[in-house]
Design a protein around this motif. Structure first.
Motif, PDB file in Angstrom:
ATOM      1  N   LEU A 196       0.851  -1.117   0.098  1.00  0.00           N
ATOM      2  CA  LEU A 196       0.081   0.030  -0.067  1.00  0.00           C
ATOM      3  C   LEU A 196       1.011   1.161  -0.090  1.00  0.00           C
ATOM      4  O   LEU A 196       0.494   2.027  -0.704  1.00  0.00           O
ATOM      5  CB  LEU A 196      -0.854  -0.027   1.082  1.00  0.00           C
ATOM      6  CG  LEU A 196      -2.030   0.771   1.167  1.00  0.00           C
ATOM      7  CD1 LEU A 196      -2.957   0.833   0.101  1.00  0.00           C
ATOM      8  CD2 LEU A 196      -3.047   0.752   2.512  1.00  0.00           C
ATOM      9  N   TRP A 197       2.131   1.073   0.694  1.00  0.00           N
ATOM     10  CA  TRP A 197       2.852   2.273   0.834  1.00  0.00           C
ATOM     11  C   TRP A 197       3.442   2.747  -0.450  1.00  0.00           C
ATOM     12  O   TRP A 197       3.716   3.815  -1.069  1.00  0.00           O
ATOM     13  CB  TRP A 197       3.790   1.960   1.911  1.00  0.00           C
ATOM     14  CG  TRP A 197       4.858   3.248   2.080  1.00  0.00           C
ATOM     15  CD1 TRP A 197       4.877   4.355   2.702  1.00  0.00           C
ATOM     16  CD2 TRP A 197       6.286   3.111   1.505  1.00  0.00           C
ATOM     17  NE1 TRP A 197       6.092   4.922   2.737  1.00  0.00           N
ATOM     18  CE2 TRP A 197       6.904   4.383   1.920  1.00  0.00           C
ATOM     19  CE3 TRP A 197       6.809   2.250   0.806  1.00  0.00           C
ATOM     20  CZ2 TRP A 197       8.213   4.714   1.788  1.00  0.00           C
ATOM     21  CZ3 TRP A 197       8.463   2.332   0.446  1.00  0.00           C
ATOM     22  CH2 TRP A 197       8.899   3.528   1.061  1.00  0.00           C
ATOM     23  N   SER A 235       2.832   6.689  -6.097  1.00  0.00           N
ATOM     24  CA  SER A 235       2.644   6.981  -7.569  1.00  0.00           C
ATOM     25  C   SER A 235       1.405   7.946  -7.583  1.00  0.00           C
ATOM     26  O   SER A 235       0.848   8.477  -8.643  1.00  0.00           O
ATOM     27  CB  SER A 235       2.272   5.817  -8.497  1.00  0.00           C
ATOM     28  OG  SER A 235       1.348   5.119  -7.740  1.00  0.00           O
ATOM     29  N   GLU A 236       0.793   8.090  -6.446  1.00  0.00           N
ATOM     30  CA  GLU A 236      -0.464   9.220  -6.466  1.00  0.00           C
ATOM     31  C   GLU A 236      -0.399  10.580  -6.429  1.00  0.00           C
ATOM     32  O   GLU A 236       0.813  11.003  -5.812  1.00  0.00           O
ATOM     33  CB  GLU A 236      -1.221   8.756  -5.318  1.00  0.00           C
ATOM     34  CG  GLU A 236      -1.714   7.129  -5.251  1.00  0.00           C
ATOM     35  CD  GLU A 236      -2.813   6.812  -4.216  1.00  0.00           C
ATOM     36  OE1 GLU A 236      -3.061   7.861  -3.236  1.00  0.00           O
ATOM     37  OE2 GLU A 236      -3.357   5.631  -4.250  1.00  0.00           O
ATOM     38  N   ALA A 237      -1.049  11.237  -7.402  1.00  0.00           N
ATOM     39  CA  ALA A 237      -0.823  12.771  -7.181  1.00  0.00           C
ATOM     40  C   ALA A 237      -0.796  13.306  -5.878  1.00  0.00           C
ATOM     41  O   ALA A 237      -0.268  14.388  -5.462  1.00  0.00           O
ATOM     42  CB  ALA A 237      -1.869  13.382  -8.150  1.00  0.00           C
ATOM     43  N   ALA A 238      -1.696  12.898  -4.986  1.00  0.00           N
ATOM     44  CA  ALA A 238      -1.984  13.522  -3.545  1.00  0.00           C
ATOM     45  C   ALA A 238      -1.823  12.345  -2.837  1.00  0.00           C
ATOM     46  O   ALA A 238      -2.649  11.888  -2.198  1.00  0.00           O
ATOM     47  CB  ALA A 238      -3.460  14.257  -3.478  1.00  0.00           C
ATOM     48  N   PRO A 239      -0.473  12.190  -2.330  1.00  0.00           N
ATOM     49  CA  PRO A 239      -0.140  11.144  -1.561  1.00  0.00           C
ATOM     50  C   PRO A 239      -0.916  11.315  -0.028  1.00  0.00           C
ATOM     51  O   PRO A 239      -0.930  12.141   0.452  1.00  0.00           O
ATOM     52  CB  PRO A 239       1.353  10.803  -1.474  1.00  0.00           C
ATOM     53  CG  PRO A 239       1.895  12.308  -1.641  1.00  0.00           C
ATOM     54  CD  PRO A 239       0.751  12.789  -2.748  1.00  0.00           C
ATOM     55  N   HIS A 240      -0.967  10.010   0.604  1.00  0.00           N
ATOM     56  CA  HIS A 240      -1.636  10.042   1.827  1.00  0.00           C
ATOM     57  C   HIS A 240      -0.344  10.458   2.695  1.00  0.00           C
ATOM     58  O   HIS A 240       0.890  10.088   2.790  1.00  0.00           O
ATOM     59  CB  HIS A 240      -2.189   8.584   2.181  1.00  0.00           C
ATOM     60  CG  HIS A 240      -2.863   8.638   3.580  1.00  0.00           C
ATOM     61  ND1 HIS A 240      -2.809   8.638   4.777  1.00  0.00           N
ATOM     62  CD2 HIS A 240      -4.368   8.419   3.336  1.00  0.00           C
ATOM     63  CE1 HIS A 240      -3.482   8.541   5.329  1.00  0.00           C
ATOM     64  NE2 HIS A 240      -4.794   8.468   4.875  1.00  0.00           N
TER      65      HIS A 240
END
Length: 286
Positions: free
Chosen positions: A120-121, A126-131
């Motif tokens: 999950l990390w 690769s996400e535009a708005a990372p957690h």
């Protein structure tokens, strides 16, 4: 790396992040606690309780080492918790550090979900708005310590991106500081603080502890040396209780170990059969 207490603190601040890990919408206001199940005389890693009683409670376990009985233990916890509140639905989830730790014990995998945190990390990168957990989990999952040290200042700043208030931001950054310290055990608290964009060491939880003890920043390194010497003295005393008086060279070897090596010696000392085995172990860790 000891994470249980720090994970509890993270999700106590933001219980809604448990549902982000599960890929589900949060069911509304909820709490995250580490409760003790009296029937089992065992403390759960986490227990999520939505305020809406029609929503399922969640028994949470974090698993970062092999345990073939983890599904059985979690099932026992589920049964014990539901016995206390049979009218409420309940779910169970095990957050494994990595997939290889999951024993996939049938038939309990049908009722208990498994999530692999490192996967999950990696996905979040690769996400535009990372957690926000992407930065918080970096001290756990970044393999290269040199890379971790280089990225630590930016990670420290980005940890606060998910904060709901200045106080929440400070608490999250303190937790990152603690996770980083748990990973970089060869560094003192002052050395770690110097890696980060911290204007005043006293602003951190660790810094407050130092100052409350009457120490200044310059003395922090001396404190760390004192911890190492104290542990070496204790282990040397235990060794002489077990094996009799040790030759000076063996005593010197114990005092030459760093803190990580002393912790390793502490784990094996009671298993060593005699002074020769102790000397062999020390020779192998010079």
């Amino acid at each position: 790396m000891k994470t249980d207490v720090l994970f509890h603190q993270i999700f106590k601040l933001h219980p809604e992040w448990i549902y982000d890990l599960l890929g589900e919408p949060c069911p509304g206001p909820c709490t995250f606690e580490s409760i003790t199940v009296k029937q089992l005389e065992r403390r759960l890693d986490g227990f999520v309780q939505p305020r809406d009683e029609s929503k399922a409670q969640v028994v949470v376990e974090f698993q970062f080492y092999p345990d073939p009985l983890i599904y059985i233990r979690t099932t026992e916890e589920l049964c014990a918790v539901q016995r206390q509140a049979p009218e409420r639905p309940i779910e169970g989830v095990i957050f494994f550090g990595e997939r290889s730790l999951d024993p996939r014990t049938a038939p309990w995998t049908r009722s208990i979900r498994s999530v692999y945190l490192i996967e999950l990390w990696q996905q979040w990168q690769s996400e535009a708005a990372p957690h926000p957990l992407l930065s918080l989990f970096a001290p756990i999952f970044v393999e290269d310590e040199m890379q971790l040290e280089a990225e630590a200042p930016l990670l420290y700043e980005s940890v606060g991106s998910g904060a709901t208030s200045p106080e929440d931001r400070k608490k999250l950054q303190d937790l990152f500081f603690s996770l980083l310290g748990s990973r970089l055990t060869h560094k003192t608290r002052t050395e770690i603080a110097k890696m980060l964009p911290i204007r005043d060491l006293k602003e951190t939880v660790w810094g407050k502890e130092l100052y409350d003890e009457g120490l200044n920043v310059g003395e922090a390194r001396g404190e760390a040396r004192g911890e190492v010497k104290g542990k070496a003295t204790t282990l040397a005393h235990i060794a002489q209780k077990r094996f009799g008086k040790l030759v000076p060279a063996v005593i010197d070897s114990i005092y030459s170990l760093d803190f990580i090596q002393l912790e390793s010696l502490e784990e094996v000392l009671l298993d060593l059969v005699d002074a020769s085995a102790l000397k062999a172990w020390l020779d192998g860790h010079k």
